[in-house]
Design an enzyme around this catalytic site. Sequence first.
Site, mmCIF file in Angstrom:
data_model
loop_
_atom_site.group_PDB
_atom_site.id
_atom_site.type_symbol
_atom_site.label_atom_id
_atom_site.label_comp_id
_atom_site.label_asym_id
_atom_site.label_seq_id
_atom_site.Cartn_x
_atom_site.Cartn_y
_atom_site.Cartn_z
ATOM 1 N N TYR A 161 0.816 -1.211 0.000
ATOM 2 C CA TYR A 161 0.000 0.000 0.000
ATOM 3 C C TYR A 161 0.852 1.265 0.000
ATOM 4 O O TYR A 161 0.322 2.371 -0.005
ATOM 5 C CB TYR A 161 -0.932 0.003 1.208
ATOM 6 C CG TYR A 161 -2.094 -0.942 1.044
ATOM 7 C CD1 TYR A 161 -1.862 -2.299 0.824
ATOM 8 C CD2 TYR A 161 -3.398 -0.506 1.103
ATOM 9 C CE1 TYR A 161 -2.909 -3.178 0.670
ATOM 10 C CE2 TYR A 161 -4.454 -1.383 0.944
ATOM 11 C CZ TYR A 161 -4.200 -2.716 0.730
ATOM 12 O OH TYR A 161 -5.235 -3.583 0.564
ATOM 13 N N LYS A 208 3.384 -14.797 4.976
ATOM 14 C CA LYS A 208 3.750 -15.669 3.847
ATOM 15 C C LYS A 208 5.280 -15.683 3.795
ATOM 16 O O LYS A 208 5.897 -15.467 2.742
ATOM 17 C CB LYS A 208 3.121 -15.116 2.562
ATOM 18 C CG LYS A 208 3.161 -16.042 1.377
ATOM 19 C CD LYS A 208 2.147 -17.158 1.421
ATOM 20 C CE LYS A 208 2.355 -18.105 0.256
ATOM 21 N NZ LYS A 208 1.528 -19.320 0.341
ATOM 22 N N ASP A 241 -2.520 -18.447 3.587
ATOM 23 C CA ASP A 241 -3.493 -19.297 2.873
ATOM 24 C C ASP A 241 -4.106 -20.327 3.817
ATOM 25 O O ASP A 241 -5.327 -20.537 3.834
ATOM 26 C CB ASP A 241 -2.876 -19.963 1.629
ATOM 27 C CG ASP A 241 -1.400 -20.298 1.779
ATOM 28 O OD1 ASP A 241 -0.789 -19.894 2.775
ATOM 29 O OD2 ASP A 241 -0.850 -20.987 0.896
ATOM 30 N N ASP A 265 -6.249 -6.435 4.992
ATOM 31 C CA ASP A 265 -7.398 -5.935 4.238
ATOM 32 C C ASP A 265 -8.245 -7.109 3.720
ATOM 33 O O ASP A 265 -9.472 -7.133 3.868
ATOM 34 C CB ASP A 265 -6.868 -5.089 3.072
ATOM 35 C CG ASP A 265 -7.935 -4.187 2.494
ATOM 36 O OD1 ASP A 265 -9.064 -4.153 3.032
ATOM 37 O OD2 ASP A 265 -7.652 -3.507 1.490
ATOM 38 N N ASP A 269 -12.204 -8.716 5.282
ATOM 39 C CA ASP A 269 -13.453 -8.948 4.528
ATOM 40 C C ASP A 269 -13.895 -10.404 4.683
ATOM 41 O O ASP A 269 -15.091 -10.692 4.799
ATOM 42 C CB ASP A 269 -13.262 -8.621 3.046
ATOM 43 C CG ASP A 269 -13.482 -7.133 2.749
ATOM 44 O OD1 ASP A 269 -13.151 -6.300 3.615
ATOM 45 O OD2 ASP A 269 -13.984 -6.799 1.656
#
Length: 373
Positions: A161, A208, A241, A265, A269
């Site tokens: 970002y 990750k 994941d 982010d 959701d």
Amino acid sequence: MEEASGGKTVKPVKPVKPNMKAHKCAALENGDGVSHREAVAVTLIPGDGIGPEVMAAAVKVIEESGVRIKWDTQEAGAAALKRYDDPVPAALISSLRRTRIALKGPLETRVATGFRSINVYLRKTFDLYANLRPTRSLPGVETPFRNVDLIVVRENTEDLYAGIEHQVTPGVVESVKIITARASTRIARFAFEYARRNQRKSVTAVHKANIMKLSDGLFLKCARRVAGDYKDIEYREQIVDAACMKLVTAPSSFDVLLLENLYGDIVSDLCAGLVGGLGLVPGANYGEHGAIFEAVHGTAPDIAGRNCANPIAAILSGAMLVEYLGHPQVAERIRTAVQRALRSGRAKTPDLGGKATTTQMTEVILEELKQAA
Ligand code: NAD
């Protein structure tokens, strides 16, 4: 979820040196109820799309709660671009510099074109480094899991970002992922402090680092170091994941989630989906010297202007603001009113399977709040 900043650059703003004296006083002196002192100035950004509809609901509920706020309404994003030819007008920035606190509606950011994300810009400009998104099951909302209670703590100022992108050669572009020890350490400390103050059991760092060994590796190294200072909180790590799979099969195996900006982010959701959708999940962006309160959801252009958006995420973000201002019991009353309204089933917006309008749902919440007074 939002896009990373990119495209046209907005005007740079000097970093702020804020004065939080007034806020600190409010927090110390008004912990048990509604202040009878001077109203606190708060910037109100109605936002784009469904923003003005749900923000009007949040303001009504706060006003009914008795907390005295002097709203300074300012436009930003697409609305400001239309009116002032500037998505971040100077009046908005000077209002935020003065108040240090905002209740904000969602702002539109075009996909792969247009001006950079104003959300990202505001968080970086005011160094609102911690994005807190409490995601909890609510009564009367049918979901596969009951009793979901997840706290998403997302780093807000760097990662992909940072908006550093360039074309190397036609057909090849590069987006730079920035991870620093400073930002990783302070967000980890925020997560552990939150966990300790709120009697939470564990913090899981989601990463990750098996692939991004340097960047996510540094994030983990900082989280581990901070975890060492909080022996009372269990520290865990999970690859992003696998964490997503586990979240949708066994959400109760998580407590506080600590994530970099992009994973935070996306995962927030996902968590919103677990409790019934984006219309229900509030959020706050905290810095050392101020805060912006905003729902997780975006502008919802598909339902904007139809008076059918769910106002609960905005109202619960308002409750977080009320708590920040030093009124935890009033915040709890607002949350209880929302729960009672949902449990009664008297008014549900279409996202919850009902037919109620935003206005009707807000009215029911206001009635519950009046009864609880
Ligand atoms: P979105 O959150 O706006 O909508 C996703 C889906 O959820 C849509 O179907 C929408 O109708 C539904 N939804 C969202 N909020 C709802 C509510 N309160 N009640 C009922 N249904 C609701 O995400 P998007 O479509 O990916 O993004 C739209 C725009 O919002 C984009 O320009 C994006 O950049 C922006 N955005 C802004 C913010 C922010 O300002 N903080 C956050 C996310 C997205």
